[in-house]
Design a protein around this motif. Sequence first.
Motif, mmCIF file in Angstrom:
data_model
loop_
_atom_site.group_PDB
_atom_site.id
_atom_site.type_symbol
_atom_site.label_atom_id
_atom_site.label_comp_id
_atom_site.label_asym_id
_atom_site.label_seq_id
_atom_site.Cartn_x
_atom_site.Cartn_y
_atom_site.Cartn_z
ATOM 1 N N TYR A 112 0.841 -1.194 0.000
ATOM 2 C CA TYR A 112 0.000 0.000 0.000
ATOM 3 C C TYR A 112 0.875 1.242 0.000
ATOM 4 O O TYR A 112 1.810 1.366 0.801
ATOM 5 N N GLY A 113 0.562 2.170 -0.887
ATOM 6 C CA GLY A 113 1.374 3.379 -1.003
ATOM 7 C C GLY A 113 1.351 4.255 0.219
ATOM 8 O O GLY A 113 2.264 5.051 0.434
ATOM 9 N N ASP A 114 0.296 4.148 1.039
ATOM 10 C CA ASP A 114 0.216 4.950 2.255
ATOM 11 C C ASP A 114 0.667 4.176 3.491
ATOM 12 O O ASP A 114 0.419 4.596 4.620
ATOM 13 N N VAL A 115 1.343 3.039 3.272
ATOM 14 C CA VAL A 115 1.994 2.288 4.347
ATOM 15 C C VAL A 115 3.467 2.207 3.949
ATOM 16 O O VAL A 115 3.938 1.196 3.424
ATOM 17 N N PRO A 116 4.222 3.297 4.151
ATOM 18 C CA PRO A 116 5.517 3.441 3.478
ATOM 19 C C PRO A 116 6.709 2.777 4.134
ATOM 20 O O PRO A 116 7.770 2.682 3.517
ATOM 21 N N PHE A 117 6.582 2.313 5.373
ATOM 22 C CA PHE A 117 7.776 1.901 6.099
ATOM 23 C C PHE A 117 7.872 0.409 6.358
ATOM 24 O O PHE A 117 8.544 -0.024 7.299
ATOM 25 N N VAL A 118 7.229 -0.378 5.513
ATOM 26 C CA VAL A 118 7.411 -1.824 5.594
ATOM 27 C C VAL A 118 8.841 -2.138 5.180
ATOM 28 O O VAL A 118 9.299 -1.750 4.100
ATOM 29 N N GLY A 119 9.565 -2.847 6.040
ATOM 30 C CA GLY A 119 10.969 -3.107 5.769
ATOM 31 C C GLY A 119 11.193 -4.216 4.765
ATOM 32 O O GLY A 119 10.358 -5.104 4.584
ATOM 33 N N THR A 120 12.347 -4.161 4.114
ATOM 34 C CA THR A 120 12.700 -5.197 3.144
ATOM 35 C C THR A 120 12.740 -6.568 3.804
ATOM 36 O O THR A 120 12.320 -7.569 3.198
ATOM 37 N N ALA A 121 13.220 -6.640 5.028
ATOM 38 C CA ALA A 121 13.294 -7.930 5.723
ATOM 39 C C ALA A 121 11.912 -8.528 5.927
ATOM 40 O O ALA A 121 11.719 -9.748 5.813
ATOM 41 N N THR A 122 10.931 -7.678 6.230
ATOM 42 C CA THR A 122 9.555 -8.167 6.410
ATOM 43 C C THR A 122 8.987 -8.670 5.088
ATOM 44 O O THR A 122 8.343 -9.726 5.031
ATOM 45 N N MET A 123 9.225 -7.916 4.007
ATOM 46 C CA MET A 123 8.774 -8.376 2.693
ATOM 47 C C MET A 123 9.407 -9.722 2.360
ATOM 48 O O MET A 123 8.739 -10.638 1.851
ATOM 49 N N CYS A 225 -3.621 -21.086 3.832
ATOM 50 C CA CYS A 225 -2.897 -19.816 3.803
ATOM 51 C C CYS A 225 -2.204 -19.616 5.150
ATOM 52 O O CYS A 225 -2.553 -20.255 6.139
ATOM 53 N N ALA A 226 -1.228 -18.738 5.179
ATOM 54 C CA ALA A 226 -0.426 -18.567 6.388
ATOM 55 C C ALA A 226 -0.243 -17.094 6.705
ATOM 56 O O ALA A 226 -0.344 -16.230 5.828
ATOM 57 N N VAL A 227 0.011 -16.817 7.973
ATOM 58 C CA VAL A 227 0.276 -15.456 8.418
ATOM 59 C C VAL A 227 1.706 -15.346 8.914
ATOM 60 O O VAL A 227 2.232 -16.245 9.565
ATOM 61 N N VAL A 228 2.342 -14.241 8.546
ATOM 62 C CA VAL A 228 3.640 -13.852 9.099
ATOM 63 C C VAL A 228 3.390 -12.615 9.935
ATOM 64 O O VAL A 228 2.679 -11.697 9.516
ATOM 65 N N THR A 229 3.943 -12.550 11.128
ATOM 66 C CA THR A 229 3.645 -11.449 12.045
ATOM 67 C C THR A 229 4.857 -10.543 12.219
ATOM 68 O O THR A 229 5.975 -11.009 12.426
ATOM 69 N N THR A 230 4.614 -9.245 12.128
ATOM 70 C CA THR A 230 5.652 -8.281 12.444
ATOM 71 C C THR A 230 5.464 -7.794 13.867
ATOM 72 O O THR A 230 4.329 -7.543 14.312
ATOM 73 N N ALA A 231 6.557 -7.635 14.578
ATOM 74 C CA ALA A 231 6.489 -7.159 15.959
ATOM 75 C C ALA A 231 6.467 -5.640 16.031
ATOM 76 O O ALA A 231 6.266 -5.069 17.101
ATOM 77 N N ASP A 232 6.665 -4.980 14.914
ATOM 78 C CA ASP A 232 6.765 -3.518 14.879
ATOM 79 C C ASP A 232 5.473 -2.937 14.320
ATOM 80 O O ASP A 232 5.253 -2.922 13.109
ATOM 81 N N GLU A 233 4.617 -2.442 15.198
ATOM 82 C CA GLU A 233 3.342 -1.874 14.759
ATOM 83 C C GLU A 233 3.555 -0.677 13.836
ATOM 84 O O GLU A 233 2.783 -0.462 12.886
ATOM 85 N N ASP A 234 4.593 0.116 14.098
ATOM 86 C CA ASP A 234 4.851 1.299 13.273
ATOM 87 C C ASP A 234 5.166 0.925 11.826
ATOM 88 O O ASP A 234 4.946 1.719 10.908
ATOM 89 N N GLU A 235 5.696 -0.282 11.611
ATOM 90 C CA GLU A 235 6.078 -0.717 10.274
ATOM 91 C C GLU A 235 4.870 -0.780 9.343
ATOM 92 O O GLU A 235 4.998 -0.581 8.137
ATOM 93 N N VAL A 236 3.704 -1.054 9.892
ATOM 94 C CA VAL A 236 2.502 -1.228 9.057
ATOM 95 C C VAL A 236 1.481 -0.122 9.295
ATOM 96 O O VAL A 236 0.317 -0.256 8.928
ATOM 97 N N ALA A 237 1.915 0.988 9.895
ATOM 98 C CA ALA A 237 1.002 2.095 10.174
ATOM 99 C C ALA A 237 0.635 2.804 8.874
ATOM 100 O O ALA A 237 1.507 3.237 8.118
ATOM 101 N N GLY A 238 -0.648 2.937 8.614
ATOM 102 C CA GLY A 238 -1.112 3.670 7.446
ATOM 103 C C GLY A 238 -1.174 5.161 7.728
ATOM 104 O O GLY A 238 -1.280 5.600 8.880
ATOM 105 N N ILE A 239 -1.099 5.956 6.671
ATOM 106 C CA ILE A 239 -1.107 7.411 6.800
ATOM 107 C C ILE A 239 -2.265 7.949 5.970
ATOM 108 O O ILE A 239 -2.242 7.897 4.746
ATOM 109 N N ASN A 240 -3.278 8.479 6.657
ATOM 110 C CA ASN A 240 -4.493 8.910 5.974
ATOM 111 C C ASN A 240 -4.868 10.356 6.243
ATOM 112 O O ASN A 240 -5.832 10.849 5.663
ATOM 113 N N SER A 241 -4.143 11.019 7.116
ATOM 114 C CA SER A 241 -4.486 12.395 7.465
ATOM 115 C C SER A 241 -3.210 13.172 7.738
ATOM 116 O O SER A 241 -2.127 12.605 7.879
ATOM 117 N N ARG A 242 -3.352 14.494 7.826
ATOM 118 C CA ARG A 242 -2.198 15.331 8.143
ATOM 119 C C ARG A 242 -1.648 14.986 9.528
ATOM 120 O O ARG A 242 -0.433 15.011 9.755
#
Length: 463
Positions: A112-123, A225-242
Amino acid sequence: MTASPALAAPLAAPLAVVVLAAGKGTRMKSDLHKVLHPIAGRPMIEHLLASVAELAPERQVVVVGSGREQLEKQLAGRAAIAVQEPQLGTGHAVQQAEQALAGFSGDVLILYGDVPFVGTATMRAMLDRLHAADAPEVVVLGFEPAEALQYGRVLAHGDGRIAKMVEHKDATEAERACRLCNSGLMAVKAARLFDLLAKVGNANAQGEYYLVDVVNIANAEGGHCAVVTTADEDEVAGINSRGELAEAEGRWQAARRQRAMADGATLIAPDTVWFAWDTRLGRDVTVEPNVVFGPGVSVADGVTIHAFSHLQGARLESGAEVGPYARLRPGAVLKAGAKVGNFVEVKNAVMGEGAKASHLTYLGDADIGAGANIGAGTITCNYDGYFKYRTVIGERAFIGSNSSLIAPVRIGADAIVAAGSAVSRDVDDGELRLVRAEQLVKPGWADRFHDAMKKKKAAAKKG
């Protein structure tokens, strides 16, 4: 930055990336496309694509709604553009990438373009899980936020296999009690992705085609299907407002300040220093309070940047000193030991080794030789209203205070320009140039003037 061995290893299959950026971004209240709003001086989508680039994808597709022209200009051919019109949900959005991915048979990473900080390691972890021995059909990135709020839920078994995915509005109270939430990011094999999407319906609270339904469909057809979990909530934080944009900027800056100090820089008041995405600091750099780095700044070892300085597009070599209250604009270069001081502005100019401009000076489009001294109030007059011209100042030259150097002009090595001069012709090496009108002296004139004006003022009061 050197990639870790895990990231440097080749992927199991060719990679395509689909970035969803079709949201209207109404909460931003902006004419600028949401994903182009900057964090640390860089559009948020560029942060995301920089992480993606480390995985060397074969194809990149950005799905847009309104604002297509802005994204096409920003990406300049680095990604295919697919248009979602009307916007009928995330599943429908991914479907718009089908033509751009025609003939592709590798893995597809959905971001997602508004979730900019997903790390390469997580991908990478998502893609590796997709190729694990149990061969899941879809891998979802999950997380456990402090507050689950309106996030969709991932109902998973202890081994990470997903039993069900459900959006918050469609979830029961028991399902909402689950703490594992859906980030929206997925990894799917291309051969299966669009077959699953074709079976997604919109019989839900939103009347939309949910991307998460591909998981439930795959499960219903006998796959898993499977889930992979990130421990960093900020990594998947969306940005929708100022407000969320400001929060993301704050988190990014806080992390960057800590990294700067861990790498050997001294930040006197860390919370007041603002970095750009590409700021480079050497060791034993001292940064005083309220310093702002714009993009393109490189600072070598042992540099001191005093308070309230602003730097952009500048290079500072070892031992240079800046400020306080200095501004370095793009193209500014300070060689070793050079100094610019209070209220000095430098643009597209090179200060040679040990050169100094200590006060109240503008140096634009100039080359200043090693050891030169630029007096207070000096200006390089580089623009005639149509074109820019360059000023060259030789080594060890001395430019007196309040001088105007009218470009194009060359001041020779060891030359002296007397204070208050307006120099429009070249000055030879070792020459003194004095350009002033002859001083006119009229003894007693000021006294007579004051007397006359005082009488005039007194008469005006009586009248």
